[in-house]
Design an enzyme around this catalytic site. Sequence first.
Site, mmCIF file in Angstrom:
data_model
loop_
_atom_site.group_PDB
_atom_site.id
_atom_site.type_symbol
_atom_site.label_atom_id
_atom_site.label_comp_id
_atom_site.label_asym_id
_atom_site.label_seq_id
_atom_site.Cartn_x
_atom_site.Cartn_y
_atom_site.Cartn_z
ATOM 1 N N ASN A 8 0.871 -1.183 0.000
ATOM 2 C CA ASN A 8 0.000 0.000 0.000
ATOM 3 C C ASN A 8 0.907 1.231 0.000
ATOM 4 O O ASN A 8 1.511 1.551 1.014
ATOM 5 C CB ASN A 8 -0.881 -0.053 1.264
ATOM 6 C CG ASN A 8 -1.662 1.227 1.486
ATOM 7 O OD1 ASN A 8 -1.760 2.075 0.606
ATOM 8 N ND2 ASN A 8 -2.226 1.362 2.683
ATOM 9 N N LYS A 10 0.040 4.273 -0.257
ATOM 10 C CA LYS A 10 -0.596 5.474 0.321
ATOM 11 C C LYS A 10 -0.356 6.666 -0.603
ATOM 12 O O LYS A 10 -0.284 6.481 -1.823
ATOM 13 C CB LYS A 10 -0.073 5.710 1.750
ATOM 14 C CG LYS A 10 -0.156 4.440 2.601
ATOM 15 C CD LYS A 10 0.046 4.669 4.060
ATOM 16 C CE LYS A 10 -0.085 3.340 4.794
ATOM 17 N NZ LYS A 10 -0.067 3.477 6.247
ATOM 18 N N GLU A 93 -6.827 4.846 7.807
ATOM 19 C CA GLU A 93 -6.620 6.264 7.449
ATOM 20 C C GLU A 93 -7.854 6.824 6.753
ATOM 21 O O GLU A 93 -8.168 8.006 6.891
ATOM 22 C CB GLU A 93 -5.348 6.403 6.591
ATOM 23 C CG GLU A 93 -4.108 6.205 7.456
ATOM 24 C CD GLU A 93 -2.898 5.622 6.742
ATOM 25 O OE1 GLU A 93 -2.853 5.643 5.506
ATOM 26 O OE2 GLU A 93 -1.990 5.134 7.452
ATOM 27 N N GLU A 161 -5.251 -4.744 10.756
ATOM 28 C CA GLU A 161 -4.249 -3.710 10.927
ATOM 29 C C GLU A 161 -4.510 -2.941 12.213
ATOM 30 O O GLU A 161 -5.304 -1.990 12.220
ATOM 31 C CB GLU A 161 -4.299 -2.733 9.743
ATOM 32 C CG GLU A 161 -3.984 -3.375 8.410
ATOM 33 C CD GLU A 161 -3.358 -2.377 7.435
ATOM 34 O OE1 GLU A 161 -2.301 -2.691 6.891
ATOM 35 O OE2 GLU A 161 -3.906 -1.279 7.256
ATOM 36 N N GLY A 167 2.783 2.248 10.761
ATOM 37 C CA GLY A 167 3.815 3.277 10.606
ATOM 38 C C GLY A 167 4.568 3.605 11.892
ATOM 39 O O GLY A 167 5.253 4.618 11.960
ATOM 40 N N SER A 206 3.513 -2.104 10.290
ATOM 41 C CA SER A 206 4.959 -2.197 10.540
ATOM 42 C C SER A 206 5.583 -3.532 10.138
ATOM 43 O O SER A 206 6.542 -3.983 10.767
ATOM 44 C CB SER A 206 5.278 -1.851 11.998
ATOM 45 O OG SER A 206 4.946 -0.489 12.252
ATOM 46 N N GLY A 228 4.980 1.329 4.476
ATOM 47 C CA GLY A 228 6.302 1.913 4.270
ATOM 48 C C GLY A 228 7.308 0.997 3.574
ATOM 49 O O GLY A 228 8.017 1.424 2.651
#
Length: 246
Positions: A8, A10, A93, A161, A167, A206, A228
């Site tokens: 992802n 983002k 989010e 999640e 993150g 993470s 990330g």
Amino acid sequence: MRKLVAGNWKMHGLGGSLAELQALKRGLGTLSCDVLVCPPATLIARAYGAADGAFAVGGQDCSPKASGAFTGDVSAAMLKDAGAATVILGHSERRHYHGETDALVAEKVKAAWAAGLSVIICVGETDAEREAGKAHAICHGQVAGSVPKAATAANTAIAYEPVWAIGTGKTPTLKEIENMHAHLRRCLAEAIGEGARGVRILYGGSVSPFNAAEILNLSEVDGALVGGASLKASDFLKIIAAIKPL
Ligand code: PGA
């Protein structure tokens, strides 16, 4: 069950980031899992071209509407037309910054299916909810409210999640992950019946090249949703390689 590693991106990525997808494609050997990359909507068509069938491409959100006067929104059919096979829905989010409710997520899921996309529906508790001992109840409510009855192994995956793990570099313990995934499987069975057995339940939050092997090879974990660490092909490839062949 064949596992899925989904990236992802983002709101990261410009045309230059396609070089990471070329590197990803070059680095993929014989796959022991399915691989999906969800770049921003603006890059889906080019990402689809860059992937050239080596991995699947997906969106990060879609409108619940098929078309119409909804300035700025992107429909599921548009994602599909650009080359997406899947769309992530109900990410925390989106729930947090855009006030998306379970009911809205369920509407989006139906719109995605109608356009021929499969979905990854995200659920997960916040830190405060976990501290209050409500993690199981929160995730139960999210599955009950955002997974429509017509969900099958072919059209749906769930991503657990925990919001506090996204993150942050923090992850639940392996026991906690196993425990929550088993709980989610029961919640899914309650929501959709027998078919729940085949639905992939991914872990997200993470995931990194350092923890991928221990998390992704848990029998209750059917893959990962990676933020990330999906932006750099070298990291993402290490996560993919951590999955043991069936
Ligand atoms: P992270 O994000 O891997 O950067 O924690 C995961 C996600 O939000 O899907």
